[in-house]
Write a protein that holds these residues in place. Structure first.
Motif, PDB file in Angstrom:
ATOM      1  N   GLY A 108     -11.363   8.883 -20.449  1.00 40.10           N
ATOM      2  CA  GLY A 108     -11.583   7.504 -19.987  1.00 40.10           C
ATOM      3  C   GLY A 108     -10.527   6.509 -20.443  1.00 40.10           C
ATOM      4  N   ILE A 109      -9.546   6.977 -21.224  1.00 39.04           N
ATOM      5  CA  ILE A 109      -8.494   6.068 -21.700  1.00 39.04           C
ATOM      6  C   ILE A 109      -7.304   6.125 -20.735  1.00 39.04           C
ATOM      7  N   GLY A 110      -6.351   5.207 -20.894  1.00 37.25           N
ATOM      8  CA  GLY A 110      -5.152   5.209 -20.038  1.00 37.25           C
ATOM      9  C   GLY A 110      -5.496   4.974 -18.578  1.00 37.25           C
ATOM     10  N   ALA A 111      -6.492   4.125 -18.345  1.00 37.32           N
ATOM     11  CA  ALA A 111      -6.955   3.937 -16.959  1.00 37.32           C
ATOM     12  C   ALA A 111      -5.968   3.096 -16.154  1.00 37.32           C
ATOM     13  N   CYS A 112      -5.615   3.595 -14.992  1.00 35.55           N
ATOM     14  CA  CYS A 112      -4.763   2.877 -14.052  1.00 35.55           C
ATOM     15  C   CYS A 112      -4.928   3.585 -12.715  1.00 35.55           C
ATOM     16  N   ARG A 113      -4.138   3.239 -11.719  1.00 34.38           N
ATOM     17  CA  ARG A 113      -4.246   3.928 -10.432  1.00 34.38           C
ATOM     18  C   ARG A 113      -2.855   4.145  -9.855  1.00 34.38           C
ATOM     19  N   LEU A 114      -2.715   5.213  -9.095  1.00 37.18           N
ATOM     20  CA  LEU A 114      -1.459   5.493  -8.397  1.00 37.18           C
ATOM     21  C   LEU A 114      -1.622   4.919  -6.997  1.00 37.18           C
ATOM     22  N   ALA A 115      -0.739   3.991  -6.648  1.00 36.59           N
ATOM     23  CA  ALA A 115      -0.956   3.264  -5.396  1.00 36.59           C
ATOM     24  C   ALA A 115       0.332   3.093  -4.604  1.00 36.59           C
ATOM     25  N   ILE A 116       0.156   2.895  -3.285  1.00 32.12           N
ATOM     26  CA  ILE A 116       1.269   2.529  -2.406  1.00 32.12           C
ATOM     27  C   ILE A 116       1.393   1.008  -2.460  1.00 32.12           C
ATOM     28  N   ALA A 117       2.638   0.519  -2.552  1.00 30.47           N
ATOM     29  CA  ALA A 117       2.854  -0.928  -2.482  1.00 30.47           C
ATOM     30  C   ALA A 117       4.089  -1.207  -1.641  1.00 30.47           C
ATOM     31  N   GLU A 118       4.167  -2.453  -1.167  1.00 36.25           N
ATOM     32  CA  GLU A 118       5.296  -2.846  -0.312  1.00 36.25           C
ATOM     33  C   GLU A 118       5.481  -4.351  -0.430  1.00 36.25           C
ATOM     34  N   PRO A 119       6.602  -4.891   0.063  1.00 33.92           N
ATOM     35  CA  PRO A 119       6.805  -6.338  -0.010  1.00 33.92           C
ATOM     36  C   PRO A 119       5.717  -7.058   0.782  1.00 33.92           C
ATOM     37  N   ALA A 120       5.106  -8.081   0.152  1.00 29.37           N
ATOM     38  CA  ALA A 120       4.042  -8.830   0.829  1.00 29.37           C
ATOM     39  C   ALA A 120       4.590  -9.435   2.125  1.00 29.37           C
ATOM     40  N   ALA A 121       5.855  -9.825   2.125  1.00 24.95           N
ATOM     41  CA  ALA A 121       6.441 -10.512   3.281  1.00 24.95           C
ATOM     42  C   ALA A 121       7.029  -9.547   4.311  1.00 24.95           C
ATOM     43  N   ARG A 122       7.072  -8.240   4.006  1.00 19.72           N
ATOM     44  CA  ARG A 122       7.680  -7.270   4.934  1.00 19.72           C
ATOM     45  C   ARG A 122       6.831  -6.007   5.002  1.00 19.72           C
TER      46      ARG A 122
END
Ligand SMILES: Nc1ncnc2c1ncn2[C@@H]1O[C@H](COP(=O)(O)OP(=O)(O)OP(=O)(O)O)[C@@H](O)[C@H]1O
Ligand SMILES: O=P(O)(O)OC[C@H]1O[C@H](OP(=O)(O)OP(=O)(O)O)[C@H](O)[C@@H]1O
Length: 251
Positions: A108-122
């Motif tokens: 339960g430690i080191g909690a985070c997520r692997l996610a796709i991200a991109e420029p908010a404006a593009r």
């Protein structure tokens, strides 16, 4: 170097997971602070004496324990080769490369997520068969995810500051770890989709589970008890939930 026959050898990840693992390990009688002087200490191998007076949930580690401090991404390698009996590794690291390991406990430690991200404006709307460049430290998890959508992206491997990829035009999107979301916000990126909810797991070398069954099952039980009593990390838990309650390991 073979694992010590009279005790357990643990491979622990240096860095942010270690900070959260230390209080949990201390609660089961593995007190690295007794020998480690903190982040400026450059030693990498520690022999811990058995605790003088074990607490209620402490292990009877009569042979003491040996701790190896390694790069987080290298923990599974030490355990897979049997140099360490057990280790602690993030689900991101474990998911990136298939290994022959037991994974008996989510800490339960080191909690985070692997996610796709991109420029908010593009934004780049995803459609089957499209051309796409994705910068990431996680080529395998990334390819598997996009392929499931009928997209075969060009992977651009990066090892840090991944958020620079789409800002500089190196890539269209990124796949990276998100915890608070602050790095994305400060770089004008928006999260598109979660690929994997990440926490750190206890991992065990299959042969150690047979040859050192007693101390390993005792360690698993003690950690399980400590987590059930106090929750992960206690004093060093992440502030924000990285995973909504009730969701599964993968998105
Ligand atoms: N915000 C976060 N960013 C990165 N990793 C995180 C985060 N929160 C938890 N983790 C976990 O910590 C592991 C990485 O730890 P850390 O960042 O200390 O190592 P590292 O990537 O080797 O560090 P460095 O960036 O100094 O090379 C990840 O594999 C993941 O499981
Ligand atoms: O959502 P946040 O709370 O902002 O955390 C996420 C950031 O933390 C990690 O980077 P790290 O600090 O390990 O630096 P790096 O870019 O060198 O990998 C990760 O790669 C993200 O960039």
């Amino acid at each position: 170097m073979a694992p010590r026959a009279d005790g357990l050898t643990l491979a622990l990840p240096k860095g942010r997971i270690l900070k959260q693992a230390l209080p949990l390990l201390r609660r089961v009688g593995i007190d690295l602070a007794a020998v480690w002087e903190g982040e400026h200490d450059r030693r990498l191998l520690f022999d811990l004496p058995p605790p003088p007076s074990p607490g209620p949930s402490s292990l009877e580690l009569s042979g003491g324990a040996r701790v190896l401090l390694v790069k987080p991404v290298d923990v599974p390698t030490y355990v897979e080769h049997g140099v360490a009996d057990v280790g602690i590794a993030g689900a991101d690291t474990l998911g990136e490369e298939a290994r022959d390991l037991y994974e008996p406990l989510d800490l339960g430690i080191g909690a985070c997520r692997l996610a796709i991200a991109e420029p908010a404006a593009r934004p780049t709307p995803l459609r089957r068969g499209m051309a796409l460049r994705v910068a990431t430290k996680y080529p395998r998890l990334t390819l598997n995810h996009y392929r499931s959508k009928g997209i075969q992206p060009e992977i651009i491997p990066l090892f840090g500051s991944v958020e620079l990829g789409p800002i500089t035009g190196l890539s269209d999107q990124i796949v990276d770890l998100v915890e608070s979301g602050e790095t994305l916000r400060q770089n004008n990126l928006r999260e598109v989709e979660t690929i994997l909810y990440v926490t750190s797991r206890l991992i065990v070398h299959p042969a150690s589970l047979k040859l050192k069954q007693a101390p390993i099952t005792a360690l698993i039980a003690a950690l399980r008890d400590a987590l059930a009593t106090d929750g992960p990390g206690a004093s060093a838990r992440n502030d924000l939930p990285a995973r909504p309650t009730g969701s599964e390991g993968t998105a």
